[in-house]
Design an enzyme around this catalytic site. Structure first.
Site, PDB file in Angstrom:
ATOM      1  CD  GLU A 159     -27.276 -13.505  24.666  1.00  0.00           C
ATOM      2  OE1 GLU A 159     -26.061 -13.393  24.898  1.00  0.00           O
ATOM      3  OE2 GLU A 159     -27.829 -13.045  23.650  1.00  0.00           O
ATOM      4  CD  GLU A 209     -36.150 -17.671   3.545  1.00  0.00           C
ATOM      5  OE1 GLU A 209     -35.070 -18.246   3.324  1.00  0.00           O
ATOM      6  OE2 GLU A 209     -36.306 -16.440   3.454  1.00  0.00           O
TER       7      GLU A 209
END
Length: 293
Positions: free
Chosen positions: A110, A79
């Site tokens: 992870e 963004e």
């Protein structure tokens, strides 16, 4: 047991709540996310202050996370370009499991400490970079691997965690603890823990962009007009900042590739766009200073 994983004691009959009550409980619990970020505000401010000279010198923002935390890092990074014209290459997001993990969970990704370090080194992390490491538990191996690789080259590390005394916060140069506590649904850190991370990352990056002269007053004057909505926004911001009508604003914006900063200076100083660009460059992109010169 981590606080984020501890079963909450105040909603043990959650599955029996009427729908209206269920929704209210879920919404109300999100307010704790705001409180957690507010408590961490001094640490976020310290992170902005430490990051500023590095990015002013050309450093990148590198986001690292897994699962929800990693996806929120991706969101914040992408963004920055349309909102503040921040170059794509200076906002890098690493997600455990790679790009596919944005849409489908990659089992075990992870837990790979080595891969976290390898992925960070693969983007050529340097001492001038700012590495944002996000993990609700604060102990995600992938994130810790990246953290240690970043510290090894002298990059600034900022660790965000939702548990007190977490390794990601403790080992980072600046640790930001978002103490959101237990979740309404036990262990589901996509709830208020995730909300707090979104607020904290949004606050950090926006404050940094303000310090980088991407804002005039509270106007978003360094946006990229990449679609019709943003073209209209550029016109309206320029008209609002200068007092001209939208037709006059559009006319000048068309001369400067819809760069709002340039249009504001050109219209306010009643000069051409090239002179406006020169004034902005001399003022390091600060509209207020360019108008005063």
């Amino acid at each position: 047991m981590l606080k984020t994983e501890t079963p909450a004691q105040d909603h043990v009959l959650l599955d029996q709540y009427p729908t209206a009550e269920l929704v209210n409980v879920l919404v109300d619990d999100q307010m704790n996310a705001v409180d957690a970020v507010r408590a961490a505000a001094p640490r976020i401010a310290a992170a902005v202050a430490a990051a500023l000279p590095r990015v002013q010198a050309g450093g990148r923002l590198i986001y690292v996370g897994a699962g929800t935390s990693g996806r929120l890092g991706v969101l914040d990074s992408v963004e920055l370009y349309p909102t503040f014209s921040w170059p794509h290459g200076r906002a890098v997001a690493l997600l455990a499991g790679g790009t596919d993990a944005m849409f489908v969970a990659v089992e075990g990704a992870e837990d790979d400490l080595v891969q976290g370090a390898d992925d960070l080194r693969a983007v050529n992390v340097m001492s001038g970079d700012v590495v944002l490491l996000v993990a609700a538990s604060g102990a995600t191996p992938y994130v810790l691997g990246a953290l240690r690789a970043a510290r090894a080259v002298g990059a600034l590390t900022i660790g965000f965690a939702n548990n007190v005394d977490a390794p990601v916060a403790n080992e980072a140069d600046i640790g930001v603890t978002l103490d959101t506590g237990t979740e309404v649904i036990s262990g589901s850190t996509r709830l208020k823990a995730g909300t707090s991370q979104k607020i904290a990352l949004n606050t950090f990056s926006t404050a940094l962009m303000v310090r980088l002269n991407k804002v005039y007053g509270n106007l978003m004057v360094d946006l990229k007009a990449t679609n019709a909505k943003l073209v209209l926004r550029a016109i309206r911001l320029t008209a609002f900042a200068t007092g001209v009508d939208e037709a006059a604003a559009r006319a000048v914006l068309e001369q400067c590739d819809f760069h709002v900063k340039t249009a504001i200076v050109a219209l306010s100083k009643q000069t051409g766009v090239e002179q406006a660009r020169a004034l902005l460059e001399a003022a390091d992109g600060n509209v207020r200073q360019a108008l005063a010169d």
